[in-house]
Write a protein that holds these residues in place. Structure first.
Motif, PDB file in Angstrom:
ATOM      1  N   LEU A 198       0.827  -1.213   0.000  1.00 41.19           N
ATOM      2  CA  LEU A 198       0.000   0.000   0.000  1.00 41.19           C
ATOM      3  C   LEU A 198       0.859   1.260   0.000  1.00 41.19           C
ATOM      4  CD1 LEU A 198      -2.948   1.073   0.245  1.00 41.19           C
ATOM      5  CD2 LEU A 198      -2.624   1.047   2.735  1.00 41.19           C
ATOM      6  N   ALA A 199       2.031   1.179   0.608  1.00 44.71           N
ATOM      7  CA  ALA A 199       2.929   2.346   0.668  1.00 44.71           C
ATOM      8  C   ALA A 199       3.651   2.514  -0.660  1.00 44.71           C
ATOM      9  CB  ALA A 199       3.953   2.161   1.793  1.00 44.71           C
ATOM     10  N   PRO A 200       3.845   3.739  -1.119  1.00 47.59           N
ATOM     11  CA  PRO A 200       4.524   3.961  -2.405  1.00 47.59           C
ATOM     12  C   PRO A 200       6.022   3.658  -2.374  1.00 47.59           C
ATOM     13  CG  PRO A 200       3.926   6.052  -1.395  1.00 47.59           C
ATOM     14  CD  PRO A 200       3.287   4.977  -0.568  1.00 47.59           C
ATOM     15  N   HIS A 201       6.597   3.483  -1.171  1.00 46.78           N
ATOM     16  CA  HIS A 201       8.013   3.127  -1.077  1.00 46.78           C
ATOM     17  C   HIS A 201       8.243   2.371   0.228  1.00 46.78           C
ATOM     18  CE1 HIS A 201      12.067   3.631  -2.736  1.00 46.78           C
ATOM     19  NE2 HIS A 201      12.491   3.676  -1.482  1.00 46.78           N
ATOM     20  N   LYS A 202       9.280   1.545   0.236  1.00 46.87           N
ATOM     21  CA  LYS A 202       9.562   0.711   1.415  1.00 46.87           C
ATOM     22  C   LYS A 202      11.067   0.641   1.655  1.00 46.87           C
ATOM     23  CE  LYS A 202       8.759  -3.797   1.063  1.00 46.87           C
ATOM     24  NZ  LYS A 202       8.086  -5.123   1.065  1.00 46.87           N
ATOM     25  N   LEU A 203      11.465   0.749   2.913  1.00 43.57           N
ATOM     26  CA  LEU A 203      12.874   0.675   3.303  1.00 43.57           C
ATOM     27  C   LEU A 203      13.054  -0.388   4.379  1.00 43.57           C
ATOM     28  CD1 LEU A 203      13.550   4.503   3.864  1.00 43.57           C
ATOM     29  CD2 LEU A 203      14.082   3.194   1.796  1.00 43.57           C
ATOM     30  N   ARG A 204      14.252  -0.962   4.434  1.00 49.17           N
ATOM     31  CA  ARG A 204      14.545  -1.928   5.506  1.00 49.17           C
ATOM     32  C   ARG A 204      14.878  -1.219   6.814  1.00 49.17           C
ATOM     33  NH1 ARG A 204      14.569  -7.127   4.112  1.00 49.17           N
ATOM     34  NH2 ARG A 204      14.642  -7.602   1.890  1.00 49.17           N
ATOM     35  N   SER A 205      15.377   0.002   6.729  1.00 51.20           N
ATOM     36  CA  SER A 205      15.627   0.813   7.926  1.00 51.20           C
ATOM     37  C   SER A 205      15.709   2.270   7.504  1.00 51.20           C
ATOM     38  CB  SER A 205      16.927   0.392   8.620  1.00 51.20           C
ATOM     39  OG  SER A 205      18.051   0.869   7.895  1.00 51.20           O
ATOM     40  N   LEU A 206      15.645   3.165   8.466  1.00 51.01           N
ATOM     41  CA  LEU A 206      15.750   4.594   8.167  1.00 51.01           C
ATOM     42  C   LEU A 206      17.102   4.955   7.571  1.00 51.01           C
ATOM     43  CD1 LEU A 206      13.985   6.107  11.311  1.00 51.01           C
ATOM     44  CD2 LEU A 206      13.137   6.142   8.951  1.00 51.01           C
ATOM     45  N   SER A 207      18.109   4.143   7.819  1.00 51.07           N
ATOM     46  CA  SER A 207      19.450   4.437   7.295  1.00 51.07           C
ATOM     47  C   SER A 207      19.509   4.330   5.770  1.00 51.07           C
ATOM     48  CB  SER A 207      20.491   3.516   7.931  1.00 51.07           C
ATOM     49  OG  SER A 207      20.203   2.168   7.659  1.00 51.07           O
ATOM     50  N   GLU A 208      18.503   3.709   5.150  1.00 50.60           N
ATOM     51  CA  GLU A 208      18.472   3.594   3.687  1.00 50.60           C
ATOM     52  C   GLU A 208      17.915   4.852   3.015  1.00 50.60           C
ATOM     53  OE1 GLU A 208      16.300   0.131   2.494  1.00 50.60           O
ATOM     54  OE2 GLU A 208      17.907  -1.244   3.036  1.00 50.60           O
ATOM     55  N   PHE A 209      17.335   5.742   3.796  1.00 54.18           N
ATOM     56  CA  PHE A 209      16.687   6.915   3.202  1.00 54.18           C
ATOM     57  C   PHE A 209      17.705   7.941   2.717  1.00 54.18           C
ATOM     58  CE2 PHE A 209      14.992  11.253   3.598  1.00 54.18           C
ATOM     59  CZ  PHE A 209      13.940  11.158   2.704  1.00 54.18           C
ATOM     60  N   ASN A 210      17.400   8.559   1.579  1.00 49.51           N
ATOM     61  CA  ASN A 210      18.135   9.745   1.137  1.00 49.51           C
ATOM     62  C   ASN A 210      17.144  10.717   0.506  1.00 49.51           C
ATOM     63  OD1 ASN A 210      17.931   9.253  -1.807  1.00 49.51           O
ATOM     64  ND2 ASN A 210      19.235   7.483  -1.353  1.00 49.51           N
ATOM     65  N   HIS A 211      17.564  11.933   0.295  1.00 47.67           N
ATOM     66  CA  HIS A 211      16.639  12.973  -0.145  1.00 47.67           C
ATOM     67  C   HIS A 211      16.142  12.742  -1.569  1.00 47.67           C
ATOM     68  CE1 HIS A 211      17.099  15.638   3.374  1.00 47.67           C
ATOM     69  NE2 HIS A 211      18.250  15.016   3.475  1.00 47.67           N
ATOM     70  N   HIS A 212      16.928  12.042  -2.364  1.00 47.11           N
ATOM     71  CA  HIS A 212      16.468  11.712  -3.717  1.00 47.11           C
ATOM     72  C   HIS A 212      15.201  10.863  -3.661  1.00 47.11           C
ATOM     73  CE1 HIS A 212      16.523  10.597  -7.942  1.00 47.11           C
ATOM     74  NE2 HIS A 212      16.440   9.327  -7.567  1.00 47.11           N
ATOM     75  N   ILE A 213      15.169   9.896  -2.745  1.00 50.19           N
ATOM     76  CA  ILE A 213      13.982   9.042  -2.598  1.00 50.19           C
ATOM     77  C   ILE A 213      12.768   9.901  -2.253  1.00 50.19           C
ATOM     78  CG2 ILE A 213      12.910   7.263  -1.136  1.00 50.19           C
ATOM     79  CD1 ILE A 213      15.716   6.016  -0.839  1.00 50.19           C
ATOM     80  N   GLY A 214      12.943  10.805  -1.283  1.00 46.44           N
ATOM     81  CA  GLY A 214      11.823  11.654  -0.867  1.00 46.44           C
ATOM     82  C   GLY A 214      11.347  12.569  -1.955  1.00 46.44           C
ATOM     83  N   ASN A 215      12.260  13.217  -2.649  1.00 41.51           N
ATOM     84  CA  ASN A 215      11.871  14.141  -3.718  1.00 41.51           C
ATOM     85  C   ASN A 215      11.212  13.416  -4.886  1.00 41.51           C
ATOM     86  OD1 ASN A 215      12.748  16.513  -2.431  1.00 41.51           O
ATOM     87  ND2 ASN A 215      14.866  16.146  -3.064  1.00 41.51           N
ATOM     88  N   ALA A 216      11.713  12.204  -5.190  1.00 38.59           N
ATOM     89  CA  ALA A 216      11.110  11.402  -6.262  1.00 38.59           C
ATOM     90  C   ALA A 216       9.675  11.019  -5.903  1.00 38.59           C
ATOM     91  CB  ALA A 216      11.959  10.151  -6.524  1.00 38.59           C
ATOM     92  N   LEU A 217       9.453  10.696  -4.633  1.00 40.30           N
ATOM     93  CA  LEU A 217       8.107  10.360  -4.182  1.00 40.30           C
ATOM     94  C   LEU A 217       7.141  11.522  -4.369  1.00 40.30           C
ATOM     95  CD1 LEU A 217       8.068   8.405  -0.775  1.00 40.30           C
ATOM     96  CD2 LEU A 217       7.044   7.748  -2.961  1.00 40.30           C
ATOM     97  N   LEU A 218       7.588  12.707  -3.989  1.00 43.05           N
ATOM     98  CA  LEU A 218       6.721  13.874  -4.057  1.00 43.05           C
ATOM     99  C   LEU A 218       6.430  14.282  -5.509  1.00 43.05           C
ATOM    100  CD1 LEU A 218       7.886  16.237  -1.169  1.00 43.05           C
ATOM    101  CD2 LEU A 218       6.070  14.541  -1.189  1.00 43.05           C
TER     102      LEU A 218
END
Length: 221
Positions: A198-218
């Motif tokens: 249901l979520a548009p993106h999934k990570l194994r932990s918060l350490s996998e996040f970067n701003h490119h992922i967030g901006n691409a989502l938006l």
């Protein structure tokens, strides 16, 4: 560009879910309730008041009021958090990265408001958060969007400028219902469960996040 990020708390920032289970067992057992593992799975996504009402409906007790028993659970959890609480992987790094990028940071939780400062201070992350909201202060807890809508208002941010991090299906539903793009961070034993699709993106932990992922989502429609 990401303007704001809203975090869930239990199971995402802090590994507190074992504390809730322990407190639930300790307190409800003390008033004569037979607490079973199967039923604690049912109560895991509930607010503290909902959990108290659930057990009372199953096995009513005498003497202590529902409010008193609920408060005992909260105090027990606070004690366990303040003495044993540990941050989940990547918490400090992602908060630092967001702060450096001047992204507004908020928190939206089903937990009682009294628990929030205990978590933030135990993990030494209080200074990162501009706003936080508890289900105590809204009509409906997650999966309803109320607690997210309140946090957006406090941050002065529109939903389409914000992303949310959640480790539960109810939390993901709440964020999406508020119009926020949600990133699932499931626990390892649930990572492959299809409910998180249901979520548009999934990570194994918060350490996998970067701003490119967030901006691409938006940027997605």
């Amino acid at each position: 560009m990401i303007q704001a990020v809203i975090f869930d708390m239990d199971g995402l920032l802090i590994d507190s879910e074992p504390f809730w289970k322990q407190a639930e067992y300790d307190v409800f057992s003390s008033v004569g309730v037979e607490v079973t593992t199967d039923l604690t799975k049912v109560t895991a996504a509930m607010t503290t008041r909902e959990v108290t009402e659930f057990w009372y409906a199953k096995q009513p007790w005498l003497g202590a009021s529902l409010e008193d028993v609920e408060n005992r659970v909260v105090e027990r959890v606070k004690y366990l958090i303040e003495t044993q609480g540990k941050a989940m992987q990547g918490v400090h790094d992602v908060l630092n990265s967001l702060q450096q990028a001047k992204v507004k940071i908020g928190l939206a939780t089903n937990s009682p408001k009294d628990i929030i400062p205990s978590v933030l201070h135990r993990l030494n992350i209080a200074d990162y958060f501009m706003a936080y909201s508890s289900a105590d202060k809204v009509n409906r807890g997650k999966p309803a969007p109320d607690v997210y809508q309140l946090t957006l208002k406090k941050l002065g941010t529109e939903a389409h400028q914000c992303i949310a991090f959640e480790d539960s299906l109810g939390g993901i539903k709440a964020a999406l219902a508020a119009g926020i793009k949600a990133i699932a961070v499931p626990h390892a034993n649930e990572f492959d469960h299809d409910k998180f699709d249901l979520a548009p993106h999934k990570l194994r932990s918060l350490s996998e996040f970067n701003h490119h992922i967030g901006n691409a989502l938006l940027s997605q429609p």
